[in-house]
Scaffold this motif. Sequence first.
Motif, PDB file in Angstrom:
ATOM      1  N   PHE A 198       0.827  -1.207   0.000  1.00  0.00           N
ATOM      2  CA  PHE A 198       0.000   0.000   0.000  1.00  0.00           C
ATOM      3  C   PHE A 198       0.863   1.260   0.000  1.00  0.00           C
ATOM      4  CE2 PHE A 198      -4.082  -1.949   2.072  1.00  0.00           C
ATOM      5  CZ  PHE A 198      -4.265  -2.724   0.941  1.00  0.00           C
ATOM      6  N   ARG A 199       1.928   1.246   0.783  1.00  0.00           N
ATOM      7  CA  ARG A 199       2.814   2.413   0.832  1.00  0.00           C
ATOM      8  C   ARG A 199       3.532   2.618  -0.497  1.00  0.00           C
ATOM      9  NH1 ARG A 199       4.509   4.535   5.736  1.00  0.00           N
ATOM     10  NH2 ARG A 199       6.630   4.809   4.924  1.00  0.00           N
ATOM     11  N   GLU A 200       3.988   1.543  -1.097  1.00  0.00           N
ATOM     12  CA  GLU A 200       4.709   1.652  -2.366  1.00  0.00           C
ATOM     13  C   GLU A 200       3.829   2.205  -3.478  1.00  0.00           C
ATOM     14  OE1 GLU A 200       6.162  -2.256  -3.078  1.00  0.00           O
ATOM     15  OE2 GLU A 200       7.648  -2.168  -1.469  1.00  0.00           O
ATOM     16  N   GLN A 201       2.556   1.795  -3.479  1.00  0.00           N
ATOM     17  CA  GLN A 201       1.666   2.249  -4.552  1.00  0.00           C
ATOM     18  C   GLN A 201       0.914   3.525  -4.189  1.00  0.00           C
ATOM     19  OE1 GLN A 201      -0.642  -1.314  -5.015  1.00  0.00           O
ATOM     20  NE2 GLN A 201      -2.211  -0.710  -3.555  1.00  0.00           N
ATOM     21  N   ASN A 202       1.168   4.057  -2.982  1.00  0.00           N
ATOM     22  CA  ASN A 202       0.488   5.263  -2.514  1.00  0.00           C
ATOM     23  C   ASN A 202      -1.028   5.143  -2.648  1.00  0.00           C
ATOM     24  OD1 ASN A 202       2.441   7.471  -1.629  1.00  0.00           O
ATOM     25  ND2 ASN A 202       3.353   6.795  -3.557  1.00  0.00           N
ATOM     26  N   ASP A 203      -1.519   3.992  -2.246  1.00  0.00           N
ATOM     27  CA  ASP A 203      -2.952   3.734  -2.371  1.00  0.00           C
ATOM     28  C   ASP A 203      -3.292   2.493  -1.550  1.00  0.00           C
ATOM     29  OD1 ASP A 203      -5.589   3.485  -3.089  1.00  0.00           O
ATOM     30  OD2 ASP A 203      -5.186   2.791  -5.134  1.00  0.00           O
ATOM     31  N   GLY A 204      -4.029   2.676  -0.485  1.00  0.00           N
ATOM     32  CA  GLY A 204      -4.448   1.536   0.309  1.00  0.00           C
ATOM     33  C   GLY A 204      -5.408   1.964   1.400  1.00  0.00           C
ATOM     34  N   SER A 205      -6.343   1.090   1.713  1.00  0.00           N
ATOM     35  CA  SER A 205      -7.336   1.428   2.727  1.00  0.00           C
ATOM     36  C   SER A 205      -7.691   0.196   3.540  1.00  0.00           C
ATOM     37  CB  SER A 205      -8.596   2.004   2.071  1.00  0.00           C
ATOM     38  OG  SER A 205      -9.520   2.406   3.052  1.00  0.00           O
ATOM     39  N   TYR A 206      -7.828   0.396   4.850  1.00  0.00           N
ATOM     40  CA  TYR A 206      -8.225  -0.668   5.765  1.00  0.00           C
ATOM     41  C   TYR A 206      -9.553  -0.327   6.425  1.00  0.00           C
ATOM     42  CZ  TYR A 206      -3.271  -2.017   5.617  1.00  0.00           C
ATOM     43  OH  TYR A 206      -2.014  -2.397   5.212  1.00  0.00           O
ATOM     44  N   MET A 207     -10.396  -1.326   6.564  1.00  0.00           N
ATOM     45  CA  MET A 207     -11.537  -1.233   7.454  1.00  0.00           C
ATOM     46  C   MET A 207     -11.414  -2.372   8.455  1.00  0.00           C
ATOM     47  SD  MET A 207     -14.192  -0.024   8.777  1.00  0.00           S
ATOM     48  CE  MET A 207     -14.723   1.297   7.702  1.00  0.00           C
TER      49      MET A 207
END
Length: 305
Positions: free
Chosen positions: A139-148
């Motif tokens: 997620f950090r590498e792609q600058n896109d990630g979300s957790y619920m």
Amino acid sequence: MGVLSGKVVLVTGGGNGIGRDCALIAAAEGAKVIVNDLGGGLGGGDEGSAGPAEKVCEEIRAAGGEAVSNSDSVTNYKAVQGMVEQARDTFGGLHAVINPAGILRDVMFHKMTEDDWDRVIDVHLRGSFNVARATIELFREQNDGSYMFFTSTSGLLGNIGQANYGAAKMGIAGLSRILAMEGARNNVRSNCLAPVAWTRMTQSVPVKDEAAAARRAVMAEKIRADQPARLSVALVSPAAAHISGQVFGASGENIILYSQPRPIDTQTKESGWTVETILSEAMPAMESKFFPLSRPAPAPAPAKA
């Protein structure tokens, strides 16, 4: 075109309850979904089955969506890494994790065994660590990630007979908050949800009288699994990119925002506190702001316009 069009979402505990509805709704909103479910019993002691996860995938595919199943346990870090690889190999990436996988081992604390404690902590808190740690670098590498993540009022407010569950759920709230803080610069978001819904977990709580049975019948009709699932899907979507580090609740058609612990009073004594003055001065000065042991009543819904 839905709010998750072009995204890949991993849903744990996706074979039943809220997880099942999260998977179905995410797919309906355009996501490609990895549906994970161990397929075991509510107490976590049964041998798993691939059936529940695959059945949900079949529903998604029948509706024109894309999904693959996974029946590994979130308690196994290597298995969770395998879920991430499955997402990347099958769908080319991963953008969000919805993590409602859980079990219950309800018992009064003075009767709780080490196994009762360990199994609940392992699935809820260790499982949350596993899905986060296995995905955070991607997620950090792609600058896109979300957790619920899924917390609970059993932790936020307390609930008799659920010390193991409540402790795990409060730990999840802390984990989610820190992931949100650390992930902000890389567009990695994390929120958690305390749901109230009619699921097999809810049904497992013993009914002691007719009044409780009547309340449960009402819950089955008005507090459904799809309601917190919709909120979960909404909050991992790009449309909610500005929302992170929050604790939400969902009960029926009520969407709740919870406060988070902050200092509410400070007593200072320049000469220094002693045991005696702590008891005679500091505690009495703070006592009016102490929280009662009883659970607070639900906040009333706003009046209709």
